[in-house]
Design an enzyme around this catalytic site. Sequence first.
Site, PDB file in Angstrom:
ATOM      1  N   ILE A   1      -4.422  -7.640  -0.788  1.00  0.00           N
ATOM      2  CA  ILE A   1      -3.830  -9.130  -0.829  1.00  0.00           C
ATOM      3  C   ILE A   1      -4.534 -10.061   0.125  1.00  0.00           C
ATOM      4  O   ILE A   1      -4.738 -11.128  -0.434  1.00  0.00           O
ATOM      5  CB  ILE A   1      -2.354  -9.092  -0.403  1.00  0.00           C
ATOM      6  CG1 ILE A   1      -1.613  -7.784  -1.238  1.00  0.00           C
ATOM      7  CG2 ILE A   1      -1.544  -9.934  -0.514  1.00  0.00           C
ATOM      8  CD1 ILE A   1      -1.489  -7.997  -2.890  1.00  0.00           C
TER       9      ILE A   1
ATOM     10  N   GLU B   1       3.222  -6.467   5.028  1.00  0.00           N
ATOM     11  CA  GLU B   1       2.637  -7.708   5.301  1.00  0.00           C
ATOM     12  C   GLU B   1       3.469  -8.353   6.338  1.00  0.00           C
ATOM     13  O   GLU B   1       4.592  -8.389   6.559  1.00  0.00           O
ATOM     14  CB  GLU B   1       3.301  -8.676   4.122  1.00  0.00           C
ATOM     15  CG  GLU B   1       2.195  -8.449   2.631  1.00  0.00           C
ATOM     16  CD  GLU B   1       1.065  -8.598   2.820  1.00  0.00           C
ATOM     17  OE1 GLU B   1       0.359  -9.127   3.821  1.00  0.00           O
ATOM     18  OE2 GLU B   1       0.051  -7.823   1.867  1.00  0.00           O
TER      19      GLU B   1
ATOM     20  N   CYS C   1       0.727  -1.289   0.192  1.00  0.00           N
ATOM     21  CA  CYS C   1      -0.043   0.006  -0.056  1.00  0.00           C
ATOM     22  C   CYS C   1       0.878   1.171  -0.160  1.00  0.00           C
ATOM     23  O   CYS C   1       2.199   1.230   0.100  1.00  0.00           O
ATOM     24  CB  CYS C   1      -0.914   0.175   1.339  1.00  0.00           C
ATOM     25  SG  CYS C   1      -1.898  -1.417   1.574  1.00  0.00           S
TER      26      CYS C   1
END
Length: 629
Positions: free
Chosen positions: A53, A77, A2
């Site tokens: 995702i 992540e 992002c």
Amino acid sequence: MCGIVGIFDITEKRDINKDVLSQMNEIQQHRGPNEGGLYLEPGLGFGHRRLSIIDVDNGQQPMISRDKNAILTYNGEVYNFLALRQELESLGYEFDTHCDTEVILYAWQAWGESCVNKLRGMFAFALWDKDRQCLFLARDRLGVKPLFYTELANGQFIFGSELKALTQHPALVKAIDPTAVEDYFGFGYIPDPKTIYKNVYKLEPGYCLTITQGSLHYQPRQYWDVNFTTRLMQDERASADELIERLREAVKIRMVADVPLGAFLSGGVDSSAIVAMMSGLSPEPVNTCSIAFGDPAFNEAKFAAQVARRYQTNHRVEQVNPDDFSLLDQLAGLYDEPFADSSALPTYRVCELAKKQVTVVLSGDGGDENLAGYRRHRWHVYEERVRSNLPYALRKPVFGLLGQMYPKADWAPKMFRAKSTFESLARDSVEGYFHSVSVMSNQMRGLLFSEQLKTDLQGYQAIDVFRKHMIKAPTDNALSMVQYLDLKTYLPGDILTKVDRASMAHGLEVRVPLLDHQLVEWIAGLQPKAKLNGSEGKYIFKKSLEKYLSDDILYRPKMGFAVPLNAWFKGPLKTKVKEALLGERILNCGLFNQTFLKQMLDHHERGLRDYSSPMWSLLMFDAFLHNVS
């Protein structure tokens, strides 16, 4: 993956200009093309662009905790989020989504600043805690994800995933930092924590930053560093087997996604190892992609095809037109500050190709830094042996004289290019390594820079970046020392920056198993000879992979991922580079010596010396000036 932005009023709780915040957020739309969001309250504004995702239907940001006390905007992540979620649930926290974003929110509420020590992954995030009245920012340990920030003259603190987001704020003063110019022409990039602009910074890898409402003083704090303390040497086979198990686990946790997933496959050791591990973990053929060059000196496509055949991957390959210069003017817009790694061109193209198949890819980045895979590592260890046998008082005059007398033979076979080796041996250890990685020597930068710039530098030199890190280096081993320098400078400043901007330009997430911090820590603890054994870099890694990859993948000379600059500058780019280096932007910025620029172009054109790297650096600097004008 992002893009995040924010505005925080440190001194007062004035209303945040929503239009400015939105503009900062939307200029990063490429980082998160799926959706965007804003959060505002007096004195604070967060923005977020999302590339979905995991838990695609939920996880919108900025995210607010159940008790409305914590607000988070996050890029990255966290691969151990399920285990952390279970731990947090045992402490009484309840979850509304299945994404890692919510885990970070409650990890903060449970553990405060130490929450970053729990996170395993790549991340850059900002969190506002209403009760504590503090803003907390953090960046992952190796610097996979970027985070820029500055404090404005009006008392506002602004941050973003890319420098372009900060430049949208009308109060930002875009004054070029002369020391950043020196760093750029020394390294080819601007090492953390600097940016090209004065008083605008990158949060360094492994650092966090807490700012309390009303506080006038704050300082980034380091929460992690790699430790090169070596363990007792295992049996070679046992070490190789354990390395494979650790690599397989690092790959496995990065294969979790609710969108199509694949891998870059260049045909080199690192990317081939990742594909081999993925193929053993996936019930379906792995999606792989690579690009080919017409020039065989730069083309690894046949090796990538060999690995693709062995593991029966769903492989795509496209050939890059060697005369495709259409990206040159786009690069400045991608990187926002001068960036001179020419492999940014093929990296952009391979990301473009990957996005046609998948949304997430795994890459082999980090293997050379971790496992001593660069030729310069081998040469540094060799030179250190010579240095240790000859006192500096003798080396400096003897090798310094040889370096001056020996011709600069760029055209000759490598075995006859002794000038650089002599020059390096005349220096101390850190000077020698800087000489081997620098785009331009100290002498050349002295000729290139204007008298005004040299005055503004006040004696500062790019090598000071290395000296700063050496003071903190957790090792005195020659090889481990330069690996540490690479992990602190070249890896985040060049490699990871290049991949982040190129991939995010296409809305593509890149995951890097070889930079899993637990794997990095384990590899750092290996004996140096397990990494560089004689002249063989990545020794234990290659040994561990012999069951998975052929010898011509493992033991052939490293090719790299470059472009034929010398041929370009003598051929199709000859006019463009001349117009740039002698043009009005370079002239009017007042940073360069026009006489030396003309001499450089003349000598390169006549084949007297290869100035490809310096000329490319100047071309990219001119593109930066054009982009900000």
